[in-house]
Structures are given as structure tokens and as C-alpha cells.
Design a protein around this motif. Structure first.
Motif, PDB file in Angstrom:
ATOM      1  N   PHE A 103       0.818  -1.211   0.000  1.00 49.36           N
ATOM      2  CA  PHE A 103       0.000   0.000   0.000  1.00 49.36           C
ATOM      3  C   PHE A 103       0.857   1.269   0.000  1.00 49.36           C
ATOM      4  N   PRO A 104       0.409   2.305  -0.729  1.00 52.28           N
ATOM      5  CA  PRO A 104       1.193   3.546  -0.770  1.00 52.28           C
ATOM      6  C   PRO A 104       1.097   4.331   0.541  1.00 52.28           C
ATOM      7  N   ASP A 105       0.035   4.103   1.318  1.00 59.58           N
ATOM      8  CA  ASP A 105      -0.132   4.851   2.573  1.00 59.58           C
ATOM      9  C   ASP A 105      -0.990   4.035   3.536  1.00 59.58           C
ATOM     10  N   THR A 106      -1.079   4.512   4.776  1.00 62.99           N
ATOM     11  CA  THR A 106      -1.819   3.747   5.781  1.00 62.99           C
ATOM     12  C   THR A 106      -3.325   3.813   5.562  1.00 62.99           C
ATOM     13  N   LEU A 107      -3.784   4.853   4.849  1.00 61.20           N
ATOM     14  CA  LEU A 107      -5.223   4.943   4.580  1.00 61.20           C
ATOM     15  C   LEU A 107      -5.679   3.794   3.688  1.00 61.20           C
ATOM     16  N   SER A 108      -4.950   3.558   2.601  1.00 61.03           N
ATOM     17  CA  SER A 108      -5.360   2.467   1.709  1.00 61.03           C
ATOM     18  C   SER A 108      -5.199   1.116   2.406  1.00 61.03           C
ATOM     19  N   GLU A 109      -4.232   1.026   3.324  1.00 56.32           N
ATOM     20  CA  GLU A 109      -4.081  -0.203   4.093  1.00 56.32           C
ATOM     21  C   GLU A 109      -5.314  -0.409   4.986  1.00 56.32           C
ATOM     22  N   ALA A 110      -5.739   0.676   5.648  1.00 55.49           N
ATOM     23  CA  ALA A 110      -6.898   0.585   6.545  1.00 55.49           C
ATOM     24  C   ALA A 110      -8.141   0.151   5.777  1.00 55.49           C
ATOM     25  N   GLN A 111      -8.279   0.672   4.560  1.00 51.73           N
ATOM     26  CA  GLN A 111      -9.442   0.285   3.745  1.00 51.73           C
ATOM     27  C   GLN A 111      -9.388  -1.210   3.412  1.00 51.73           C
ATOM     28  N   ALA A 112      -8.171  -1.702   3.135  1.00 52.35           N
ATOM     29  CA  ALA A 112      -8.020  -3.133   2.816  1.00 52.35           C
ATOM     30  C   ALA A 112      -8.363  -3.994   4.021  1.00 52.35           C
ATOM     31  N   MET A 113      -8.016  -3.515   5.213  1.00 53.09           N
ATOM     32  CA  MET A 113      -8.287  -4.290   6.423  1.00 53.09           C
ATOM     33  C   MET A 113      -9.776  -4.453   6.674  1.00 53.09           C
TER      34      MET A 113
END
Ligand SMILES: Nc1ncnc2c1ncn2[C@@H]1O[C@H](COP(=O)(O)OP(=O)(O)OP(=O)(O)O)[C@@H](O)[C@H]1O
Ligand SMILES: [Mg+2]
Length: 429
Positions: free
Chosen positions: A244-254
Motif C-alpha cells: 500500500f502507498p499509505d496507511t489509509l489504503s491499508e486501513a481500507q483493505a483491512m
């Protein structure tokens, strides 16, 4: 561009014609079954048996599947006794009996673990082949020792996919270092290999000399084989999907459920269908690791050689082997430990480390590689190159892990000089 295998019933294209069958029954029945099954490229009928003695003798041919018409047995007892000793997946067709007899025989057969299907008088062969095919996929996924079979198109293709999650609950222990270099070795050995990063922001492309884009968000935007292809960057023969490029897109994936089309599980399933023999996931210490675990059949736990790391790695092992049991397909014998950043003369050597861990929990997985702490490893990564390409001592230390997961007898069949492309990468057959 290569056309992918579009046959929806062949989930693992590499498995298409690898299952061998023994069919047992009266001659007339064998003829009918053979006529139907030999038309299906996922199966190869290799052996026939017309009586129980014949069947027992031919078990030595080690078929994957046995389809048996029970009328060749004198009664329930010899049938049950014979089937109990068989390791293949068994599908059995019973004769017409009274309702009570059928019920009690079914109950007895259901207690035999390898009996996967019980039918009365006749069997719908079209439905049966789908069931057998699903069973073969599950078996091979759970036993990911790699190997190759001849492909219908010529050359060879993998019989199974080794999906390796490289993980520990601790940060900074060398997960990205091990996963990037291990996958590069697998690709070098000729296995079509995909490396998937799940970090945020992900340093994996950075240390491999790749770009920040494309990455896993390209897959999320288009969770199809095409989207997977768009997410890939290449490092020599290795395919890489950065995290992920940032923690926001990671959070969405979670937040995405396991069965969401854009999930990590579906990414891996899609990659399996596309024919990868090895998929390595650089699993982060966040809850996304559970997604990686759900998609994997092999786990490599990377740890530092300290007492504290032994305790925490035991906890990580407990998490996978006990608390997450049933939520993944990682058999305990497919879990391995790598000790990273070993120092000469360090007070904790691999044996005493393993001993400390084993005192906490029985059956703790083996240490299969010990990687020395080398300044040149960090230096090489800072130069955006892989240590396995530059640092001999590092490559030698990682080799036992590569040998364990991608054994040398898993090499492709002799080359025919033909070539195929997996996402644009040439694979020679
Ligand atoms: N064998 C080694 N010798 C020297 N330095 C190493 C070795 N292995 C890893 N390192 C260094 O340790 C640091 C952490 O390694 P790495 O990024 O692989 O860990 P990680 O477990 O992926 O971390 P994170 O939890 O942040 O994702 C890096 O700077 C790397 O260069
Ligand atoms: Mg990392």
C-alpha cells in the motif's frame, strides 16, 4: 499476449491432467466409467481392477483417486477392511440394499477419512468429476511440495502452488528482506513466482529497485486477472506486487471481508489460477497478516536470535497453530523458522534458541536457516539491490530455506525449447 486457461472448472490450471485414477468394478461398469473419464483431461485412468484381490495388488500404483463399484466385494466387511487401508481419495458406489443396511454401511464408510463420496447404485459422473477435481485441488494445496507435470500444450507446468506467508508479530526482524530474496531465488530456479507486499507505506519496491507504482491498489481497483497483471512490476524473472502507498489504503483493505473480490485471498487465488508455482507474501505485523495466512499453505517465521524473540515467536506460532486454526490451510509441518541477524559469538545460538522456544510449546517448528548479521545486507538494500544478488554469505545462508520450500527435485522437466509468457515474463519449457 498469452491467453489464460479459461476453463472455469480447472481452478488450478497446473493440475488439469495430473490426477491418476484406479477404477474397480465389474467389467461392464469399468467400460462405462472409462469411456466418460478418459474424455476429461483433468484425470488419467491408469489402472483397472475387477476383483478385490486385484484391487489390493494394484494399490501399489499409488493412484490419486479410487472409484470403486462395491458389488465386486462379498459383503460390507471386506469392503470396509480394504478401503480403510487406502491412502487415495475414495469414491464408492454401493449396490441396492435395504434402507437399514444402506444406512449402517454408509455410517461405517463415513468413518473412513479417505472416503470422499458414497453413492447408491449409480453415480452422476459429471457431478463426480467436479467433486474429485475439488478434492485434488484441496489435497495439493495442503501438500505444496512442488513438482512438474507435462502440459497438454507441450513442456511442463507446476502440479501445485507453494503460497508462503513470511511473517512474525515483531517489526524490523527481516520479513521484507527474507521474502524479497527468497522469492528471487525461487524465480531463479525456474518457478513462475509472484511476490506480494502488504506493507504501508511499503518499503518492498524501494529496496528492490522498483517503483512505488503500480502496486496492490491497481489490483483493488480491478480485481481480475487483468487487474493483477496491471499491478505487477518485474525484477528479472520475478513478478512483484508492491504493497500500500499509505496507511489509509491499508486501513481500507483491512476492512474488506475475506470473500471481497479485492481481498488478498482472492488476489492469491487469481494468481494460482494464472499458473504461478510460488507465491510469497511479505506479511506485516498488522491484522492484514490474517488475510495473508488465510491465503497461504506455508509459513516462514523470521526472528532475531534473542530470548525475547523466542518468547514472542512462540506466541506468533500459537496464534497460527491454535487461535487461527481452521481459518487457514497451513499444516504444522509447513511452518518454518528463520533466524536473522546472527552474530558470531552471540550468546544465543540456533540450538539453544530452539530449545528455549520448545520449552514453551511442543512441536515448535524447526530453524531451517540462520542468516548472519552483515553490514553489506543493509548497504546493498540501500543501493536498491537484492543482497542475494551481491552478498555470497547471505545467499548461502538463505539457500537451506529455498531448498526446503523449492526442492531441487521440483525442477521443471527437461526443456523442450518452447516458451510461454506469464504476465509477459518468458518461462522456458
Ligand atoms: N541479515 C541482516 N544483516 C544486516 N541487516 C539486516 C539483515 N536483515 C535485515 N537487515 C536490516 O534490518 C532492517 C529491517 O529489515 P526488514 O525491513 O527486512 O524487516 P521487516 O521485518 O520487514 O520490518 P517491518 O516490520 O518494518 O516491515 C533493514 O534495514 C535491513 O536492511
Ligand atoms: Mg517489512
Amino acid at each position: 499476449m498469452t491467453q489464460w486457461n479459461q476453463n472455469p472448472s480447472s481452478h488450478l490450471s497446473g493440475l488439469a491432467e495430473t490426477a491418476t485414477l484406479l477404477i474397480a468394478g465389474p467389467k461392464q461398469r469399468i467400460d462405462i466409467w472409462y469411456a466418460s473419464l478418459s474424455a476429461d483431461e483433468r484425470f488419467r485412468v491408469t489402472t483397472f481392477a475387477t476383483d478385490p484381490q486385484d484391487l489390493r495388488a494394484k494399490l501399489s500404483s499409488n493412484p490419486d483417486i479410487i472409484l470403486v463399484d462395491a458389488t465386486i466385494f462379498d459383503g460390507p466387511s471386506p469392503l470396509i477392511e480394504t478401503l480403510t487401508r487406502i491412502e487415495a481419495a475414495i469414491y464408492v458406489v454401493l449396490p441396492q440394499l435395504s434402507v437399514d443396511e444402506t444406512e449402517s454401511l454408509k455410517q461405517a464408510l463415513e468413518c473412513i477419512p479417505n472416503v470422499k463420496g458414497i453413492y447408491v447404485v449409480d453415480v452422476n459422473l459429471a457431478a463426480l468429476v467436479e467433486k474429485m477435481s475439488a478434492e485434488m485441488r484441496a489435497r495439493r494445496f495442503n501438500d505444496p511440495s512442488l513438482g512438474w507435470v507435462p502440459s497438454a500444450a507441450g513442456g511442463s507446468k507446476p502440479v501445485s502452488t507453494r503460497v508462503v506467508a513470511v511473517w512474525n508479530q515483531m517489526g524490523g526482524v527481516g520479513k521484507t528482506t527474507v521474502s524479497s530474496n527468497l522469492s528471487y531465488l525461487a524465480a531463479q530456479r525456474g518457478y513462475p513466482t509472484l511476490l506480494v507486499g502488504l506493507g504501508a507505506p511499503d518499503d518492498l519496491p524501494l529496496i528492490m529497485g522498483l517503483k512505488a507504482q503500480p502496486n496492490i491498489t491497481n489490483w483493488q481497483a480491478k480485481p481480475t486477472p487483468d487487474g493483477l497483471r496491471l499491478a505487477i512490476q518485474k525484477l528479472d524473472t520475478l513478478d512483484v506486487i508492491g504493497g500500500f502507498p499509505d496507511t489509509l489504503s491499508e486501513a481500507q483493505a483491512m476492512e474488506k471481508p475475506m470473500d471481497d473480490p479485492a481481498s488478498v485471498k482472492n488476489l492469491v487465488d487469481t494468481a494460482i489460477r494464472e499458473g504461478y508455482a510460488v507465491i510469497v507474501i511479505d506479511a506485516p505485523p498488522t491484522s492484514l497478516a490474517a488475510m495473508a495466512m488465510a491465503a497461504a499453505n506455508t509459513l516462514v517465521m523470521v526472528a532475531r536470535p534473542s530470548l525475547e524473540a523466542a518468547y514472542r515467536t512462540v506466541d506468533a506460532y500459537r496464534m497460527v497453530a491454535e487461535r487461527l486454526d481452521g481459518l487457514h490451510n497451513i499444516a504444522r509441518q509447513n511452518i518454518y523458522v528463520v533466524l536473522n541477524r546472527m552474530q558470531a559469538g552471540h550468546r544465543v545460538d540456533a540450538d539453544s534458541w530452539h530449545h528455549m522456544a520448545s520449552e514453551q510449546i511442543g512441536g515448535f517448528p524447526p530453524v531451517v536457516a540462520q542468516i548472519p548479521d552483515l553490514v553489506s545486507v543493509g548497504d546493498t538494500q540501500d543501493g536498491r539491490l537484492l543482497p542475494v544478488q551481491r552478498v555470497d554469505a547471505f545467499r548461502q545462508a538463505l539457500k537451506p530455506l529455498a531448498d526446503t520450500l523449492f526442492s531441487s527435485d521440483g525442477r521443471p522437466l527437461p526443456s523442450t525449447g518452447r516458451e510461454k509468457r506469464i504476465f509477459g515474463v518468458k518461462v522456458r519449457f
